[in-house]
Scaffold this active site. Structure first.
Site, PDB file in Angstrom:
ATOM      1  CG  ASN A   1      20.079  34.511  26.315  1.00 41.22           C
ATOM      2  OD1 ASN A   1      20.165  33.716  27.067  1.00 41.22           O
ATOM      3  ND2 ASN A   1      20.770  35.838  26.362  1.00 41.22           N
TER       4      ASN A   1
ATOM      5  CG  MET B   1      23.288  33.143  32.755  1.00 42.06           C
ATOM      6  SD  MET B   1      23.606  31.815  34.515  1.00 42.06           S
ATOM      7  CE  MET B   1      23.208  30.042  33.675  1.00 42.06           C
ATOM      8  CB  CYS B   2      17.192  34.008  30.465  1.00 38.80           C
ATOM      9  SG  CYS B   2      17.425  32.376  31.051  1.00 38.80           S
ATOM     10  NE  ARG B   3      20.741  39.038  29.075  1.00 40.45           N
ATOM     11  CZ  ARG B   3      21.222  39.501  30.299  1.00 40.45           C
ATOM     12  NH1 ARG B   3      22.026  40.777  30.137  1.00 40.45           N
ATOM     13  NH2 ARG B   3      21.499  39.278  31.409  1.00 40.45           N
TER      14      ARG B   3
END
Ligand code: GLN
Length: 248
Positions: free
Chosen positions: A42, A1-3
């Site tokens: 992502n 979930m997102c970086r």
């Protein structure tokens, strides 16, 4: 979930942060090594913000995978900065995929990113949103949890909270309103960075004159240190402090 990641230190090219490390953000967009809490890749957008010559930040954001945009690769190769915040996005189910939904969110000198999810969106945070000026709600970058979190942090900054308080108090109040949320926030003004760990990983690598905070280490340097959960990190290029979240 997102970086996401933030860098402070001697000027480097954006490519040195986004593309060149073995596990750089571009690679994390298709092969992240740590996606606890869901998601696989992502690919729902990316963004980078930097401070040219120490001035106000400039951003480049797109609603497409970072690997599919030739412009960011060209730009990153020739753009140098001593302060950078960047993110690749995995949209939470039901949230729009738009340029404006990709971090960094910005105002004045501030750049902001969120790695995680607000549970029960949007109902769980209606009472918190109701405390914001109507204008802030009308001008959200996108109808997403991350954009609202930025509005909440920004409201506290305007009211005089220092950045550590603004991030810490926002995490605590949202966690209480929306239990089970994942709230790894990242905020910089180009001189200092504040980050929270609340549900997702965060690692820090500091040298004598630079610091990188990142969702996951982007190379095998033994200098990376994982940050424990439910902490706040406050860093400048030459100092890293880790403290507890504020008590409710
Ligand atoms: N929930 C946010 C969004 O949809 C953050 C994304 C993430 O961490 N995957 O934009």
């Amino acid at each position: 979930m997102c970086r996401h990641l933030a860098y402070l230190g001697p000027p480097v090219t954006l490519a040195e942060l986004l593309f060149e490390p073995a596990y750089a953000l571009v690679r994390q967009s298709w092969a992240p090594r740590d996606m606890r809490g869901g998601g696989t890749i992502n690919a729902d957008g990316f963004g980078v913000g930097w401070y040219p010559d120490g001035g106000a930040p400039v951003r480049y954001r797109r609603a497409q995978p970072i690997w599919s945009d030739p412009t960011i690769a060209e730009l990153a190769a020739v753009t140098r900065a001593g302060a950078v915040l960047a993110a690749v996005r995995s949209a939470t189910v039901g949230m729009a995929v738009l340029d404006g939904a990709a971090a960094p969110f910005a105002q004045d000198r501030w750049l902001f990113s969120h790695n995680g999810v607000v549970r029960g969106w949007p109902d769980s945070v209606v009472p918190l949103a109701a405390g914001l000026p109507v204008r802030d709600l009308l001008t959200l970058d996108a109808a997403t949890d991350s954009a609202l979190l930025w509005a909440l942090v920004r409201h506290r900054l305007r009211a005089g909270d220092d950045p550590v308080e603004a991030v810490g108090r926002t995490v605590v109040e949202v966690a209480e309103a929306a239990p089970g949320s994942r709230l790894n926030l990242l905020l910089t003004d180009g001189r200092r960075v504040v980050a929270s760990t609340f549900g997702h990983a965060l690692s820090v690598r500091a040298t004598a004159d630079s610091v990188v905070l990142a969702s996951e280490p982007h190379d095998d340097d033994p200098g990376w240190r994982p940050v424990p959960q439910q902490r706040l990190v406050a860093a400048t290029a030459d100092e890293v402090r880790v403290c507890e979240l504020p008590a409710r």
